[in-house]
Scaffold this active site. Structure first.
Site, PDB file in Angstrom:
ATOM      1  N   GLU A  74       5.173   1.811  24.011  1.00  0.00           N
ATOM      2  CA  GLU A  74       4.687   1.098  22.733  1.00  0.00           C
ATOM      3  C   GLU A  74       5.107   1.619  21.390  1.00  0.00           C
ATOM      4  O   GLU A  74       5.097   2.752  21.372  1.00  0.00           O
ATOM      5  CB  GLU A  74       2.844   1.406  22.809  1.00  0.00           C
ATOM      6  CG  GLU A  74       2.393   0.467  21.733  1.00  0.00           C
ATOM      7  CD  GLU A  74       0.930   0.630  21.438  1.00  0.00           C
ATOM      8  OE1 GLU A  74       0.096   0.285  20.267  1.00  0.00           O
ATOM      9  OE2 GLU A  74       0.349   0.847  22.692  1.00  0.00           O
TER      10      GLU A  74
ATOM     11  N   ASP B  57       3.427   6.215  23.626  1.00  0.00           N
ATOM     12  CA  ASP B  57       3.365   5.794  22.294  1.00  0.00           C
ATOM     13  C   ASP B  57       4.406   6.327  21.616  1.00  0.00           C
ATOM     14  O   ASP B  57       4.686   7.550  21.726  1.00  0.00           O
ATOM     15  CB  ASP B  57       2.001   5.726  21.682  1.00  0.00           C
ATOM     16  CG  ASP B  57       0.936   5.315  22.460  1.00  0.00           C
ATOM     17  OD1 ASP B  57       0.661   4.149  22.468  1.00  0.00           O
ATOM     18  OD2 ASP B  57       0.135   6.132  22.940  1.00  0.00           O
TER      19      ASP B  57
ATOM     20  N   GLU C 242       1.835   4.773  30.440  1.00  0.00           N
ATOM     21  CA  GLU C 242       2.035   3.939  29.122  1.00  0.00           C
ATOM     22  C   GLU C 242       2.124   5.054  27.943  1.00  0.00           C
ATOM     23  O   GLU C 242       1.596   5.869  28.193  1.00  0.00           O
ATOM     24  CB  GLU C 242       0.865   3.126  28.756  1.00  0.00           C
ATOM     25  CG  GLU C 242       0.688   2.288  27.471  1.00  0.00           C
ATOM     26  CD  GLU C 242      -0.150   3.250  26.578  1.00  0.00           C
ATOM     27  OE1 GLU C 242      -0.067   2.701  25.254  1.00  0.00           O
ATOM     28  OE2 GLU C 242      -0.727   4.061  26.662  1.00  0.00           O
TER      29      GLU C 242
ATOM     30  N   HIS D 229       0.550   9.300  19.807  1.00  0.00           N
ATOM     31  CA  HIS D 229      -0.043   7.803  19.621  1.00  0.00           C
ATOM     32  C   HIS D 229      -0.227   7.727  18.043  1.00  0.00           C
ATOM     33  O   HIS D 229      -0.245   6.812  17.421  1.00  0.00           O
ATOM     34  CB  HIS D 229      -1.455   7.583  20.283  1.00  0.00           C
ATOM     35  CG  HIS D 229      -2.190   6.539  19.998  1.00  0.00           C
ATOM     36  ND1 HIS D 229      -3.116   6.512  18.793  1.00  0.00           N
ATOM     37  CD2 HIS D 229      -2.068   5.238  20.627  1.00  0.00           C
ATOM     38  CE1 HIS D 229      -3.768   5.090  18.889  1.00  0.00           C
ATOM     39  NE2 HIS D 229      -3.002   4.450  19.835  1.00  0.00           N
TER      40      HIS D 229
ATOM     41  N   HIS E 279      -2.977   5.397  31.052  1.00  0.00           N
ATOM     42  CA  HIS E 279      -2.842   5.201  29.672  1.00  0.00           C
ATOM     43  C   HIS E 279      -2.470   6.488  29.147  1.00  0.00           C
ATOM     44  O   HIS E 279      -3.238   7.586  29.255  1.00  0.00           O
ATOM     45  CB  HIS E 279      -4.296   4.951  29.320  1.00  0.00           C
ATOM     46  CG  HIS E 279      -4.589   4.715  27.892  1.00  0.00           C
ATOM     47  ND1 HIS E 279      -5.834   5.464  27.231  1.00  0.00           N
ATOM     48  CD2 HIS E 279      -4.074   4.009  27.001  1.00  0.00           C
ATOM     49  CE1 HIS E 279      -5.907   4.962  25.933  1.00  0.00           C
ATOM     50  NE2 HIS E 279      -4.666   3.978  25.847  1.00  0.00           N
TER      51      HIS E 279
END
Length: 242
Positions: free
Chosen positions: A107, A35, A33, A48, A6
């Protein structure tokens, strides 16, 4: 079951930094993952929040920074002094450094803030030949319209819809409408149970659960045949019981 780091191995290093991604690779995570936001000069950067306040020594919106100015910020001090040299990476830097080492889930956090961010993302992937069906890239978003746009631009790249506790529309009509352009349902773990998982599997969606940092929860969900877990501590993989 796949283990997704994450924002990198963010339990051990500042999120969305090279240090966190290096740690995830060292711990043999299956994916990182990340962002993505966009600067005022339309460069894609890996951070993020829509502001730089929480994870850098700066203040203000990412979209009000140029790439050059955001690169002057310190992105690791907030976590620990050992990471004082960490900077905000660009998406291109992450793709260049890690796409041949580990899977990457990208993302688009707030696409409505950034006109044509989908086209910018597609260009970054195509420039590196990462738009192929066998690439190790997955794109995720909370917004089905964004994923639909990306499907037109990148038809072979897998896509995931993020689900949180406010999302409860698992109707046949809705899920059938997603199937042409979405392959994964990436859900906040508390909304998952055997009934929901079986229902989503019926429509041929793979499932990732986020964000889980305890072994018992991981094992319970694994028994329900989810595809992967998102965690701050990807070394849980070495202690996984199921």
């Amino acid at each position: 079951m796949l283990f997704i780091a994450h924002r990198g191995a963010s339990g051990y290093a500042p999120e969305n930094t090279v240090a966190a991604f290096d740690k995830a690779v060292a711990l043999e995570a299956d994916y990182i993952e990340i962002d993505v936001q966009m600067t005022k000069d339309q460069e894609l950067v890996v951070i993020h929040d829509i502001t730089v306040d929480r994870t850098t020594n700066g203040t203000g919106n990412v979209k009000d920074y140029s790439l050059r100015s955001i690169k002057q910020l310190k992105a690791g001090n907030w976590f620990h002094a050992d990471f004082k040299k960490e900077k905000v990476p660009t998406l291109g830097e992450v793709l260049d450094q890690y796409s041949d080492k580990i899977g990457i889930i990208i993302e688009l956090c707030n696409p409505f803030l950034y006109p044509k961010i989908e086209q910018k993302l597609a260009a970054e992937l195509k420039k590196r030949n990462l738009e192929q069906q066998d690439s190790n890239i997955i794109i995720q978003s909370f917004y089905p319209t964004t994923l639909k746009k990306l499907h037109k631009l990148l038809p072979n790249v897998k896509k995931a819809l993020l689900l949180h506790f406010l999302f409860h529309d698992f109707s046949k009509q809705t899920l059938e409408s997603y199937r042409p352009f979405i392959q994964y349902m990436n859900a906040y773990w508390t909304i998952l149970n055997s009934s929901t998982i079986n229902h989503l599997h019926y429509y041929n969606f793979e499932i990732f659960a986020w964000t889980i940092n305890d072994m018992n929860t991981m094992n319970e969900l694994a028994k329900m045949n989810i595809r992967g877990v998102v965690t701050d501590f990807p070394d849980f993989k070495t202690r996984f019981l199921v």
